[in-house]
Design an enzyme around this catalytic site. Structure first.
Site, PDB file in Angstrom:
ATOM      1  N   ASN A 177     -49.851  25.211   7.564  1.00  0.00           N
ATOM      2  CA  ASN A 177     -48.447  24.824   7.374  1.00  0.00           C
ATOM      3  C   ASN A 177     -48.215  23.622   8.279  1.00  0.00           C
ATOM      4  OD1 ASN A 177     -45.689  24.561   7.240  1.00  0.00           O
ATOM      5  ND2 ASN A 177     -45.232  26.670   7.835  1.00  0.00           N
ATOM      6  N   ARG A 203     -48.995  25.231   2.665  1.00  0.00           N
ATOM      7  CA  ARG A 203     -47.585  25.212   2.303  1.00  0.00           C
ATOM      8  C   ARG A 203     -47.239  23.776   1.912  1.00  0.00           C
ATOM      9  NH1 ARG A 203     -42.533  26.645   6.132  1.00  0.00           N
ATOM     10  NH2 ARG A 203     -41.014  26.759   4.450  1.00  0.00           N
ATOM     11  N   HIS A 229     -37.502  27.019   0.601  1.00  0.00           N
ATOM     12  CA  HIS A 229     -37.781  28.308   1.260  1.00  0.00           C
ATOM     13  C   HIS A 229     -38.268  29.363   0.262  1.00  0.00           C
ATOM     14  CE1 HIS A 229     -34.783  26.905   4.553  1.00  0.00           C
ATOM     15  NE2 HIS A 229     -36.020  26.797   5.018  1.00  0.00           N
ATOM     16  N   ARG A 231     -29.295  19.522  10.500  1.00  0.00           N
ATOM     17  CA  ARG A 231     -28.915  18.953   9.196  1.00  0.00           C
ATOM     18  C   ARG A 231     -27.485  19.336   8.825  1.00  0.00           C
ATOM     19  NH1 ARG A 231     -34.003  21.270   5.957  1.00  0.00           N
ATOM     20  NH2 ARG A 231     -35.086  21.566   7.923  1.00  0.00           N
ATOM     21  N   ILE A 252     -33.006  33.115  13.021  1.00  0.00           N
ATOM     22  CA  ILE A 252     -31.643  33.544  13.343  1.00  0.00           C
ATOM     23  C   ILE A 252     -31.317  34.852  12.614  1.00  0.00           C
ATOM     24  CG2 ILE A 252     -29.199  32.932  13.155  1.00  0.00           C
ATOM     25  CD1 ILE A 252     -30.099  29.945  13.304  1.00  0.00           C
ATOM     26  N   GLY A 253     -31.671  34.922  11.349  1.00  0.00           N
ATOM     27  CA  GLY A 253     -31.360  36.118  10.549  1.00  0.00           C
ATOM     28  C   GLY A 253     -32.016  37.369  11.116  1.00  0.00           C
ATOM     29  N   GLU A 280     -44.047  34.049   5.452  1.00  0.00           N
ATOM     30  CA  GLU A 280     -44.447  33.002   4.499  1.00  0.00           C
ATOM     31  C   GLU A 280     -45.966  32.805   4.499  1.00  0.00           C
ATOM     32  OE1 GLU A 280     -41.329  31.051   6.687  1.00  0.00           O
ATOM     33  OE2 GLU A 280     -40.882  29.838   4.932  1.00  0.00           O
TER      34      GLU A 280
HETATM   35  P1  ADP Z   1     -38.086  27.370  11.407  1.00  0.00           P
HETATM   36  O1  ADP Z   1     -37.122  26.975  10.334  1.00  0.00           O
HETATM   37  O2  ADP Z   1     -38.471  26.243  12.311  1.00  0.00           O
HETATM   38  O3  ADP Z   1     -39.238  28.228  10.931  1.00  0.00           O
HETATM   39  P2  ADP Z   1     -37.222  29.798  12.751  1.00  0.00           P
HETATM   40  O4  ADP Z   1     -37.192  30.670  11.556  1.00  0.00           O
HETATM   41  O5  ADP Z   1     -38.264  30.047  13.777  1.00  0.00           O
HETATM   42  O6  ADP Z   1     -37.185  28.272  12.371  1.00  0.00           O
HETATM   43  O7  ADP Z   1     -35.781  29.930  13.459  1.00  0.00           O
HETATM   44  C1  ADP Z   1     -35.443  29.196  14.595  1.00  0.00           C
HETATM   45  C2  ADP Z   1     -34.021  29.602  14.998  1.00  0.00           C
HETATM   46  O8  ADP Z   1     -34.023  31.004  15.312  1.00  0.00           O
HETATM   47  C3  ADP Z   1     -33.479  28.887  16.228  1.00  0.00           C
HETATM   48  O9  ADP Z   1     -32.128  28.495  16.041  1.00  0.00           O
HETATM   49  C4  ADP Z   1     -33.549  29.968  17.285  1.00  0.00           C
HETATM   50  O10 ADP Z   1     -32.556  29.806  18.267  1.00  0.00           O
HETATM   51  C5  ADP Z   1     -33.278  31.202  16.479  1.00  0.00           C
HETATM   52  N1  ADP Z   1     -33.714  32.388  17.212  1.00  0.00           N
HETATM   53  C6  ADP Z   1     -34.966  32.768  17.500  1.00  0.00           C
HETATM   54  N2  ADP Z   1     -34.954  33.876  18.282  1.00  0.00           N
HETATM   55  C7  ADP Z   1     -33.645  34.192  18.487  1.00  0.00           C
HETATM   56  C8  ADP Z   1     -32.956  35.212  19.211  1.00  0.00           C
HETATM   57  N3  ADP Z   1     -33.615  36.149  19.871  1.00  0.00           N
HETATM   58  N4  ADP Z   1     -31.606  35.209  19.163  1.00  0.00           N
HETATM   59  C9  ADP Z   1     -30.931  34.271  18.496  1.00  0.00           C
HETATM   60  N5  ADP Z   1     -31.505  33.269  17.805  1.00  0.00           N
HETATM   61  C10 ADP Z   1     -32.839  33.233  17.801  1.00  0.00           C
END
Ligand code: ADP
Length: 399
Positions: free
Chosen positions: A12, A96, A185, A245, A333-334, A386
């Site tokens: 990736n 990817r 995604h 973005r 975040i999710g 993924e």
């Molecule tokens: P990418 O799109 O680069 O794959 P990720 O899926 O890793 O990104 O998500 C990154 C985001 O997840 C960042 O905004 C980060 O702050 C958030 N994040 C990761 N761990 C936590 C946490 N424990 N609490 C809140 N937000 C988190």
């Protein structure tokens, strides 16, 4: 490791980093992760780190060399991998690839003709596609006998109804120029769709909205586990606000920036992709953790905007589905930010969403339900994967 099962390497690649995962294909079962890692800081201070499947760090070192490019990074990665696989051969490499355009609606084995087609798609994803193609070409040189497969982030959305793929531009723009909504995604959504039947059979047979909330964020509507609508469109800029973005913005703003503020195309691209979203609104950070721990009013403004747009897009996708049985949160975040989930669910009370705060507070790497038993909409956290999706697709594509 049994010596008979095939090894699947997943790549990736981005502009300054290359993530890898090495899987061992299971006979008739899911590929099993053996190692993962990344080369990052490629054009500045290239570093290589690798971990085992249990997340133990095995190596973290500087990548030697003077070119500081993807080629050196990949050579370093392969040398390390060769050491750990101990004479076994990599059977397939899965990549990817962000954009598959109209042509690629499923994984494809890569040959010279495919590379030519992928290069034609660079204008549709100029910040991502070139970096996806670079390692493919380098690996063709380094491992010429190993088949490579391209797995697309757009493919999952390829069968959306035409209405959800169009912009209201003159129709010819979609037919002749490919200016239409593709959605991204898709590897994440496809993974979620693949595990949903075990988590909630009613949702898998019904109407689910998935919120992939990471640095890049989007949402998708799944009807019977098939994508029918998504918030991202022609590029990965549309829809939700993201780390840096804008998400959806009136196209008139872009004309104003161009015609009245006299910004050029490159400056506008940088503004829309790199300086906006959570970073632009907060003036503090693109990282949700920083915003959640900040006391600044603008940190709250940024997270409030993010949450509000997720809630509004949920309504839009529920309308596309004519109802909603389940809502799934995934990605950085999710999966981790309890506050974003709680705030989104609070704004969806009108839809019959009732959160179970104790369940929402649980930290786990496993799929879990976070809505109360009497919630009309079942709400879940499902960690995405993924890389596993790419490993599955690559294996299937060569067999
Ligand atoms: P990418 O799109 O680069 O794959 P990720 O899926 O890793 O990104 O998500 C990154 C985001 O997840 C960042 O905004 C980060 O702050 C958030 N994040 C990761 N761990 C936590 C946490 N424990 N609490 C809140 N937000 C988190």
């Amino acid at each position: 490791m049994t010596a008979t099962n095939e090894l699947v390497l997943v790549i990736n690649a981005g502009s300054s980093s290359i993530k890898f995962s090495l899987f061992e294909a299971g006979a008739g079962a899911d590929p099993v992760l053996l190692y993962k890692g990344l080369a990052d800081g490629i054009y500045v201070e290239p570093k290589f780190t690798a971990k085992d499947a249990a997340d133990n760090k095995l190596v973290a070192d500087a990548i030697p060399g003077t070119a500081k490019n993807h080629d050196e990074a990949l050579r370093h990665m392969l040398a390390w991998l060769n050491g750990v696989i101990n004479g076994r051969k990599i059977a397939v490499i899965g990549h990817r690839v962000v954009h598959g355009g109209v042509k690629f609606s499923k994984p494809v084995r890569i040959d010279a003709a495919v590379i030519t087609e992928l290069e034609k798609l660079i204008p549709l994803a100029p910040l991502h596609e070139p970096h996806n193609i670079t390692p493919i070409k380098i690996l063709q040189g380094l491992l010429p006998d190993v088949p490579q497969v391209a797995c697309f982030d757009t493919a999952f959305h390829a069968n959306q109804p035409e209405l959800n793929q169009l912009y209201a531009l003159p129709y010819e723009f979609s037919q002749q120029e490919g200016i239409r909504r593709y959605g991204f995604h898709g590897l994440s959504y496809e993974y979620i769709a693949s595990v949903l039947p075990q988590i909630d059979a009613r949702a898998a047979n019904g109407r689910t909205v998935v919120a992939h909330l990471g640095n890049g964020s989007s949402m998708a509507a799944l009807l019977e586990c098939k994508g029918i609508a998504s918030t991202m469109g022609f590029t990965a800029l549309e829809g939700l606000p993201m780390g840096t973005r804008t998400g959806s913005i009136d196209a008139g703003v872009v004309l104003h920036l161009l015609n009245h503020l006299k910004m050029d195309a490159k400056q506008i691209e940088t503004l829309l992709y790199k300086q906006s979203g959570l970073l632009g609104l907060s003036g503090i950070s693109s990282d949700m953790r920083d915003l959640r721990s900040s006391k600044e009013a603008r940190a709250k403004l940024a997270t409030d905007y993010f949450v509000s747009r997720i809630a509004r897009e949920t309504g839009s996708l529920a309308a596309a589905l004519q109802g909603i049985d389940a809502l799934v949160f995934t990605a950085g975040i999710g999966e981790n930010d309890t506050e974003t989930r709680a705030e989104v669910c609070a704004q969806l009370a009108w839809l019959g969403v009732i959160l179970d705060p104790a369940a929402n507070a649980v930290r786990s790497g496993e799929p879990r339900r976070i809505s109360s038993d009497d919630s009309k909409v079942a709400v879940y956290v499902v960690p995405t994967n993924e890389e596993l999706m790419i490993a599955r697709q690559s294996e299937a594509c060569v067999h």
